[in-house]
Design a protein around this motif. Structure first.
Motif, mmCIF file in Angstrom:
data_model
loop_
_atom_site.group_PDB
_atom_site.id
_atom_site.type_symbol
_atom_site.label_atom_id
_atom_site.label_comp_id
_atom_site.label_asym_id
_atom_site.label_seq_id
_atom_site.Cartn_x
_atom_site.Cartn_y
_atom_site.Cartn_z
ATOM 1 N N ASN A 410 0.828 -1.206 0.000
ATOM 2 C CA ASN A 410 0.000 0.000 0.000
ATOM 3 C C ASN A 410 0.863 1.257 0.000
ATOM 4 O OD1 ASN A 410 -2.448 1.503 0.184
ATOM 5 N ND2 ASN A 410 -2.102 1.754 2.373
ATOM 6 N N ILE A 411 1.965 1.225 0.742
ATOM 7 C CA ILE A 411 2.882 2.369 0.769
ATOM 8 C C ILE A 411 3.460 2.609 -0.627
ATOM 9 C CG2 ILE A 411 5.142 3.140 1.619
ATOM 10 C CD1 ILE A 411 4.447 1.829 4.299
ATOM 11 N N ASP A 412 3.826 1.541 -1.317
ATOM 12 C CA ASP A 412 4.351 1.671 -2.686
ATOM 13 C C ASP A 412 3.303 2.287 -3.612
ATOM 14 O OD1 ASP A 412 6.757 0.579 -1.940
ATOM 15 O OD2 ASP A 412 6.247 -1.455 -2.555
ATOM 16 N N LYS A 413 2.045 1.871 -3.452
ATOM 17 C CA LYS A 413 0.969 2.399 -4.287
ATOM 18 C C LYS A 413 0.764 3.890 -4.048
ATOM 19 C CE LYS A 413 -1.724 -1.863 -4.876
ATOM 20 N NZ LYS A 413 -3.017 -2.556 -4.597
ATOM 21 N N ILE A 414 0.818 4.299 -2.772
ATOM 22 C CA ILE A 414 0.647 5.717 -2.448
ATOM 23 C C ILE A 414 1.788 6.532 -3.043
ATOM 24 C CG2 ILE A 414 0.543 7.408 -0.571
ATOM 25 C CD1 ILE A 414 -0.752 5.244 1.167
ATOM 26 N N GLU A 415 3.016 6.011 -2.963
ATOM 27 C CA GLU A 415 4.169 6.706 -3.546
ATOM 28 C C GLU A 415 3.982 6.872 -5.049
ATOM 29 O OE1 GLU A 415 6.424 8.161 -2.022
ATOM 30 O OE2 GLU A 415 6.987 7.152 -0.157
ATOM 31 N N LYS A 416 3.468 5.827 -5.719
ATOM 32 C CA LYS A 416 3.227 5.909 -7.166
ATOM 33 C C LYS A 416 2.137 6.933 -7.480
ATOM 34 C CE LYS A 416 4.713 1.177 -8.240
ATOM 35 N NZ LYS A 416 4.291 -0.170 -8.680
ATOM 36 N N ARG A 417 1.093 6.972 -6.641
ATOM 37 C CA ARG A 417 0.026 7.948 -6.845
ATOM 38 C C ARG A 417 0.546 9.374 -6.675
ATOM 39 N NH1 ARG A 417 -4.294 5.922 -2.705
ATOM 40 N NH2 ARG A 417 -5.354 7.877 -3.268
ATOM 41 N N LYS A 418 1.491 9.564 -5.749
ATOM 42 C CA LYS A 418 2.106 10.879 -5.593
ATOM 43 C C LYS A 418 2.867 11.277 -6.852
ATOM 44 C CE LYS A 418 4.157 12.016 -1.751
ATOM 45 N NZ LYS A 418 5.059 11.946 -0.581
ATOM 46 N N GLN A 419 3.568 10.300 -7.443
ATOM 47 C CA GLN A 419 4.322 10.572 -8.659
ATOM 48 C C GLN A 419 3.387 10.885 -9.824
ATOM 49 O OE1 GLN A 419 7.787 10.783 -9.048
ATOM 50 N NE2 GLN A 419 7.056 11.680 -10.947
ATOM 51 N N ILE A 420 2.259 10.147 -9.902
ATOM 52 C CA ILE A 420 1.278 10.395 -10.962
ATOM 53 C C ILE A 420 0.683 11.794 -10.823
ATOM 54 C CG2 ILE A 420 -0.995 9.715 -11.831
ATOM 55 C CD1 ILE A 420 -0.237 6.812 -11.152
ATOM 56 N N SER A 421 0.382 12.199 -9.578
ATOM 57 C CA SER A 421 -0.146 13.538 -9.340
ATOM 58 C C SER A 421 0.854 14.601 -9.772
ATOM 59 C CB SER A 421 -0.473 13.716 -7.839
ATOM 60 O OG SER A 421 -1.436 12.787 -7.424
ATOM 61 N N GLU A 422 2.120 14.343 -9.474
ATOM 62 C CA GLU A 422 3.173 15.273 -9.867
ATOM 63 C C GLU A 422 3.261 15.387 -11.381
ATOM 64 O OE1 GLU A 422 7.940 14.976 -9.890
ATOM 65 O OE2 GLU A 422 7.033 14.842 -7.903
ATOM 66 N N ASP A 423 3.184 14.250 -12.079
ATOM 67 C CA ASP A 423 3.244 14.254 -13.546
ATOM 68 C C ASP A 423 2.058 15.007 -14.136
ATOM 69 O OD1 ASP A 423 5.565 12.805 -13.483
ATOM 70 O OD2 ASP A 423 4.611 10.865 -13.813
ATOM 71 N N LYS A 424 0.860 14.821 -13.551
ATOM 72 C CA LYS A 424 -0.326 15.510 -14.054
ATOM 73 C C LYS A 424 -0.180 17.022 -13.900
ATOM 74 C CE LYS A 424 -3.876 11.944 -13.455
ATOM 75 N NZ LYS A 424 -5.147 11.590 -12.770
ATOM 76 N N TRP A 425 0.418 17.430 -12.771
ATOM 77 C CA TRP A 425 0.637 18.864 -12.575
ATOM 78 C C TRP A 425 1.635 19.399 -13.591
ATOM 79 C CZ3 TRP A 425 4.718 21.119 -8.956
ATOM 80 C CH2 TRP A 425 4.639 22.514 -8.966
ATOM 81 N N LEU A 426 2.729 18.683 -13.775
ATOM 82 C CA LEU A 426 3.752 19.124 -14.719
ATOM 83 C C LEU A 426 3.224 19.163 -16.150
ATOM 84 C CD1 LEU A 426 6.853 17.184 -13.343
ATOM 85 C CD2 LEU A 426 6.379 19.618 -13.112
ATOM 86 N N ASP A 427 2.284 18.262 -16.460
ATOM 87 C CA ASP A 427 1.720 18.219 -17.804
ATOM 88 C C ASP A 427 0.592 19.226 -18.002
ATOM 89 O OD1 ASP A 427 3.437 16.216 -18.406
ATOM 90 O OD2 ASP A 427 2.006 14.589 -18.127
ATOM 91 N N GLY A 428 0.192 19.899 -16.930
ATOM 92 C CA GLY A 428 -0.867 20.876 -17.055
ATOM 93 C C GLY A 428 -2.259 20.294 -16.958
ATOM 94 N N ASP A 429 -2.367 19.010 -16.597
ATOM 95 C CA ASP A 429 -3.688 18.388 -16.479
ATOM 96 C C ASP A 429 -4.417 18.846 -15.215
ATOM 97 O OD1 ASP A 429 -3.241 17.014 -18.803
ATOM 98 O OD2 ASP A 429 -2.458 15.220 -17.800
ATOM 99 N N ILE A 430 -3.667 19.225 -14.187
ATOM 100 C CA ILE A 430 -4.261 19.745 -12.964
ATOM 101 C C ILE A 430 -3.516 21.012 -12.561
ATOM 102 C CG2 ILE A 430 -5.053 17.493 -12.124
ATOM 103 C CD1 ILE A 430 -2.630 17.369 -10.318
ATOM 104 N N THR A 431 -4.156 21.840 -11.761
ATOM 105 C CA THR A 431 -3.536 23.088 -11.326
ATOM 106 C C THR A 431 -2.605 22.847 -10.140
ATOM 107 O OG1 THR A 431 -5.295 23.568 -9.744
ATOM 108 C CG2 THR A 431 -5.626 24.320 -12.017
ATOM 109 N N LYS A 432 -1.851 23.898 -9.803
ATOM 110 C CA LYS A 432 -0.956 23.811 -8.655
ATOM 111 C C LYS A 432 -1.746 23.549 -7.377
ATOM 112 C CE LYS A 432 0.816 27.543 -6.820
ATOM 113 N NZ LYS A 432 1.631 28.752 -6.586
#
Length: 509
Positions: A410-432
């Protein structure tokens, strides 16, 4: 597909019969302003003219707008095709189109050269067939790095100046506010009253943050994300959204800006700025609650956090279950009264999800002790009991290992979700704002998971009792956590108070 940029005049076929130079062009702009669309066209036309002049053949144009370096799809397609040797040359208007950091340029270009791909940048007269290309690359990459830093500093300084004028610089106004003339004003809908209600309800002391969230969900009150029209915003209130409101000084008229910044240029990781570097302007906009009410809420939050009883480990943790929904029972410890357990779903979500199923810890201990004494005195052979308990202890150890593995997964999954959120922000899919809201929620989930793992690890540090120690249970007078894990496999509690205890041994008459 290979394009002949001059139609059917044989462009790309050298007069001496040599090799045809197939060229891939790459164009990029980092924003989606309207003038940047013409910039794309200008880049493409300039590159086509250069191909024409050199009698080369256009293989394909790779073009993209407003993309972060880590997720440029067309760039990734370009590199994949280059590694597949589908063309001979990559042509760009400027080195800055390929990348603006030292690391980007000094990694990509040498890899292309190793693969036999020629790289040309028109503005800098850069060509990897020239002997000094490595020197030029080092110089220009450093210049572009400095330019990026300057731009970043300028943007930050501009935002700071605006904030010092009392202007709201965030992506979304806090729930209960809207922006007018660059400043916060109370919203014209019913959200300001919802904010006041959250503070008042919390201070009454009858409901915690999650209970308040449940109440708002039951009434179908729109969430902050829904009110602000955020993409992929949650439709459910949760504890973190209530806590964010209760701890936000914006509701007493304070403007707090420049609270964090990137760790390094281009990094997605953020760090909190020192309080002396933050901009704090009291009485900057109309308050929704009084300062006294806000301070009372902060005091209550601090007091409750200090008095919070951890859910791990309690005497019956992972042993006690609700007989109706199958969920685990939560321990409730008060400064007054007896320690008792209730259905976890009921405690977190309320009566719409399950019933209370309450039972006192002392009653459970009495039941188990009575059962064991009766079994020992009347039915159970001592050796049989000892062997059964030992086997149960071994099973418990295996279950413990499985649970630890599940928490780590579960910890690994949460870490991956954090990375996905970061990528979405960098790609402009979500705001800061959306990114930091996700990051805050995931960070809290990660903290809970890590604390749970730590407690499990510590609870397993106690060495398993020897056979001789288990035999001493015949004189059992008091049950502790260790003995319970050896004796009991599972306890199910019904709503009417009836209890079913499953032991780790078989009774033989």
């Amino acid at each position: 597909m290979i394009y002949n940029v001059l139609g059917n005049d044989g462009l790309g076929t050298p007069a001496d019969g040599g090799k045809t130079m197939k060229v891939a062009t790459y164009v990029r702009v980092s924003t989606i302003f309207e003038e940047q669309d013409s910039s794309i066209i200008n880049q493409e036309e300039g590159l086509i003219d250069y191909i024409h002049t050199n009698n080369w053949l256009l293989f394909d144009t790779y073009s993209e707008r407003k993309t972060s370096f880590s997720k440029r799809k067309e760039f990734m397609r370009l590199i994949k095709d280059a590694m597949g040797k589908k063309f001979d040359v990559i042509l760009v208007k400027s080195l800055s189109r390929l990348g603006r950091s030292i690391g980007e340029l000094n990694t990509i270009v040498p890899e292309l050269v190793k693969k036999g791909i020629r790289f040309v940048a028109i503005t800098e007269s850069f060509d990897t067939t020239q002997s000094d290309w490595q020197t030029k690359l080092a110089i220009f990459s450093m210049l572009y790095q400095m330019s990026s830093q300057t731009t970043s500093d300028f943007v930050r300084m501009a935002e700071r100046t605006r904030a010092m004028r009392g202007e709201f610089t965030g992506s979304f106004p806090p729930y209960g506010y809207e922006k007018a003339d660059k400043k916060l004003v109370p919203a014209t809908n019913d959200t300001p009253e919802i904010v006041r209600r959250i503070f008042s309800t919390y201070q009454e002391g009858t409901l915690g943050m999650q209970a308040i969230a449940n109440q708002l969900n039951t009434e179908k009150v729109p969430t902050p994300a829904q009110v602000q029209g955020r993409k992929n915003g949650s439709e459910y209130w949760c504890q973190s959204s209530i806590e964010y409101i209760l701890t936000n000084p914006a509701y007493i008229g304070y403007l707090v800006a420049q609270k964090e910044q990137a760790i390094t240029l281009g990094s997605s990781q953020r760090k909190n700025t020192a309080p002396t570097e933050q901009i704090v302007i009291p009485d900057n906009h109309p308050a929704l609650i009084s300062k006294e009410q806000y301070q009372m809420a902060q005091s209550l939050i601090q007091r409750r956090s200090h008095n919070k009883v951890s859910g791990m480990p309690n005497l019956f943790t992972h042993l006690l279950f609700c007989a109706d929904c199958g969920g685990g029972m939560h321990c409730v410890k008060r400064p007054y009264g007896k320690t008792h357990y209730m259905c976890g779903k009921y405690k977190l979500w309320g009566k719409d999800y399950c019933k209370r199923h309450s039972i006192h810890e002392a009653n459970l201990l009495d039941l188990i002790q009575a059962d064991i004494h009766q079994l020992m005195n009347e039915h159970v052979n001592k050796d049989t009991l000892v062997r059964g308990l030992q086997k149960g202890s071994q099973i418990e150890e295996k279950n413990h290992a499985k649970e630890v593995a599940a928490i780590k997964n579960n910890i690994d999954k949460i870490e991956k979700r954090k990375q996905i959120s970061e990528d979405k922000w960098l790609d402009g899919d979500i705001t800061k704002e959306q990114y930091h809201e996700m990051l805050d929620r995931l960070s809290k989930e990660l903290t809970v998971a890590k604390e749970k793992l730590l407690h499990l690890t510590k609870s397993n540090e106690v060495k398993q009792p020897l056979l001789s120690d288990i035999a001493k249970l015949v004189s059992l007078d008091k049950l502790d956590r260790e003995l319970l894990l050896m004796l009991v496999k599972r306890i199910d509690v019904k709503e009417d108070g009836d209890v079913k205890i499953t032991y780790n041994f078989k009774v033989t008459l």
